[in-house]
Design a protein around this motif. Structure first.
Motif, PDB file in Angstrom:
ATOM      1  N   PHE A  61     -23.610 -10.885 -15.148  1.00 37.61           N
ATOM      2  CA  PHE A  61     -22.868 -10.405 -16.300  1.00 37.61           C
ATOM      3  C   PHE A  61     -21.395 -10.636 -16.039  1.00 37.61           C
ATOM      4  CE2 PHE A  61     -23.994  -7.291 -13.161  1.00 37.61           C
ATOM      5  CZ  PHE A  61     -22.763  -6.759 -12.796  1.00 37.61           C
ATOM      6  N   ALA A  62     -20.572 -10.459 -17.060  1.00 40.50           N
ATOM      7  CA  ALA A  62     -19.127 -10.623 -16.901  1.00 40.50           C
ATOM      8  C   ALA A  62     -18.586  -9.495 -16.029  1.00 40.50           C
ATOM      9  CB  ALA A  62     -18.449 -10.629 -18.259  1.00 40.50           C
ATOM     10  N   ILE A  63     -17.780  -9.870 -15.045  1.00 38.23           N
ATOM     11  CA  ILE A  63     -17.184  -8.921 -14.103  1.00 38.23           C
ATOM     12  C   ILE A  63     -15.664  -9.005 -14.265  1.00 38.23           C
ATOM     13  CG2 ILE A  63     -16.844  -8.393 -11.658  1.00 38.23           C
ATOM     14  CD1 ILE A  63     -19.637  -9.667 -11.162  1.00 38.23           C
ATOM     15  N   PRO A  64     -15.010  -7.884 -14.552  1.00 39.49           N
ATOM     16  CA  PRO A  64     -13.552  -7.934 -14.725  1.00 39.49           C
ATOM     17  C   PRO A  64     -12.828  -8.121 -13.394  1.00 39.49           C
ATOM     18  CG  PRO A  64     -14.343  -5.680 -14.933  1.00 39.49           C
ATOM     19  CD  PRO A  64     -15.562  -6.554 -14.778  1.00 39.49           C
ATOM     20  N   VAL A  65     -11.741  -8.897 -13.427  1.00 36.15           N
ATOM     21  CA  VAL A  65     -10.853  -9.071 -12.277  1.00 36.15           C
ATOM     22  C   VAL A  65      -9.417  -8.963 -12.775  1.00 36.15           C
ATOM     23  CG1 VAL A  65     -12.461 -10.494 -10.936  1.00 36.15           C
ATOM     24  CG2 VAL A  65     -10.834 -11.601 -12.481  1.00 36.15           C
ATOM     25  N   ASN A  66      -8.499  -8.662 -11.855  1.00 35.45           N
ATOM     26  CA  ASN A  66      -7.107  -8.588 -12.289  1.00 35.45           C
ATOM     27  C   ASN A  66      -6.332  -9.794 -11.778  1.00 35.45           C
ATOM     28  OD1 ASN A  66      -6.413  -8.094  -9.627  1.00 35.45           O
ATOM     29  ND2 ASN A  66      -5.840  -5.961  -9.950  1.00 35.45           N
ATOM     30  N   ASN A  67      -5.047  -9.827 -12.089  1.00 31.23           N
ATOM     31  CA  ASN A  67      -4.220 -10.975 -11.732  1.00 31.23           C
ATOM     32  C   ASN A  67      -4.058 -11.136 -10.224  1.00 31.23           C
ATOM     33  OD1 ASN A  67      -3.991 -11.612 -14.419  1.00 31.23           O
ATOM     34  ND2 ASN A  67      -2.021 -10.586 -14.665  1.00 31.23           N
ATOM     35  N   ALA A  68      -4.109 -10.043  -9.461  1.00 39.07           N
ATOM     36  CA  ALA A  68      -4.021 -10.138  -7.999  1.00 39.07           C
ATOM     37  C   ALA A  68      -5.235 -10.895  -7.453  1.00 39.07           C
ATOM     38  CB  ALA A  68      -3.928  -8.749  -7.375  1.00 39.07           C
ATOM     39  N   TRP A  69      -6.414 -10.645  -8.005  1.00 37.94           N
ATOM     40  CA  TRP A  69      -7.624 -11.341  -7.573  1.00 37.94           C
ATOM     41  C   TRP A  69      -7.503 -12.825  -7.911  1.00 37.94           C
ATOM     42  CZ3 TRP A  69     -11.875 -14.221  -8.913  1.00 37.94           C
ATOM     43  CH2 TRP A  69     -12.996 -14.145  -8.075  1.00 37.94           C
ATOM     44  N   ILE A  70      -7.015 -13.123  -9.101  1.00 38.42           N
ATOM     45  CA  ILE A  70      -6.854 -14.521  -9.529  1.00 38.42           C
ATOM     46  C   ILE A  70      -5.865 -15.241  -8.615  1.00 38.42           C
ATOM     47  CG2 ILE A  70      -6.018 -15.984 -11.407  1.00 38.42           C
ATOM     48  CD1 ILE A  70      -7.092 -13.744 -13.331  1.00 38.42           C
ATOM     49  N   ALA A  71      -4.750 -14.595  -8.273  1.00 36.57           N
ATOM     50  CA  ALA A  71      -3.763 -15.199  -7.374  1.00 36.57           C
ATOM     51  C   ALA A  71      -4.351 -15.420  -5.981  1.00 36.57           C
ATOM     52  CB  ALA A  71      -2.512 -14.319  -7.295  1.00 36.57           C
ATOM     53  N   ALA A  72      -5.185 -14.496  -5.525  1.00 30.77           N
ATOM     54  CA  ALA A  72      -5.810 -14.644  -4.202  1.00 30.77           C
ATOM     55  C   ALA A  72      -6.761 -15.836  -4.179  1.00 30.77           C
ATOM     56  CB  ALA A  72      -6.539 -13.357  -3.818  1.00 30.77           C
ATOM     57  N   VAL A  73      -7.438 -16.127  -5.294  1.00 29.90           N
ATOM     58  CA  VAL A  73      -8.315 -17.302  -5.375  1.00 29.90           C
ATOM     59  C   VAL A  73      -7.504 -18.568  -5.112  1.00 29.90           C
ATOM     60  CG1 VAL A  73      -9.642 -18.750  -6.999  1.00 29.90           C
ATOM     61  CG2 VAL A  73     -10.090 -16.292  -6.849  1.00 29.90           C
ATOM     62  N   GLU A  74      -6.314 -18.645  -5.674  1.00 26.21           N
ATOM     63  CA  GLU A  74      -5.455 -19.818  -5.447  1.00 26.21           C
ATOM     64  C   GLU A  74      -5.065 -19.940  -3.982  1.00 26.21           C
ATOM     65  OE1 GLU A  74      -2.199 -19.833  -8.237  1.00 26.21           O
ATOM     66  OE2 GLU A  74      -3.562 -19.422  -9.912  1.00 26.21           O
TER      67      GLU A  74
END
Length: 165
Positions: A61-74
């Protein structure tokens, strides 16, 4: 009886690393719940939601993430670490520790250290993370993964002891 998830970011300096590590952690209340946890081989993100992919099929299912998680992926080379907790977390804290509305825990769950040191058994796998709204943006890992948690994992914690000679 259900599977739970937590998303959080492990700060690199806490582990002696130059980069942060985005985590997607799954757990369950019973062993049967673990059978419902997706053995993801990649993750796809649209905006502030991720979805796991098992080979060529969207799962979960869709799991919410925040901008800190997105930046860590990079920072983590367009990847994330998935951890499946194979034991109960202590003191009755469930793996729904992160507020769903925020997606990412603002601090680290109090039991995460026990998972990372192997006091709580876990299975871990790094997976690529793709992003975008079009079907062509979805990246699927071709790396083999087994049908069981043990076969799926890149690393089992605690690690098996090395044989002595």
């Amino acid at each position: 009886m259900t599977a739970h998830f937590t998303t959080t970011v492990l700060p690199g300096p806490a582990m002696g690393l130059d980069y942060d590590v985005p985590l997607l952690i799954f757990g369950g209340e019973t062993p049967a719940d673990l059978a419902r946890v997706p053995l993801a081989t990649s993750i796809h993100r649209i905006g502030n939601e991720i979805q796991t992919i098992e080979h060529a099929s969207m799962s979960g299912f869709a799991i919410p993430v925040n901008n800190a998680w997105i930046a860590a992926v990079e920072q983590y080379d367009q990847a994330a670490k998935i951890i499946i907790i194979r034991d109960s977390v202590p003191t009755g804290t469930l793996t729904t520790h992160a507020p769903a509305a925020e997606g990412v825990e603002s601090g680290l769950p109090d039991w995460l250290g026990e998972v990372l040191t192997g006091s709580i058994r876990s299975a871990q796998r790094d997976v690529p993370v793709s992003e975008g709204s079009g079907p062509a943006s979805i990246m699927m890992s071709m790396e083999p993964a087994g049908a069981t948690i043990e076969e799926w994992a890149h690393r089992l914690m605690p690690e098996a002891s090395q044989p002595t000679e």
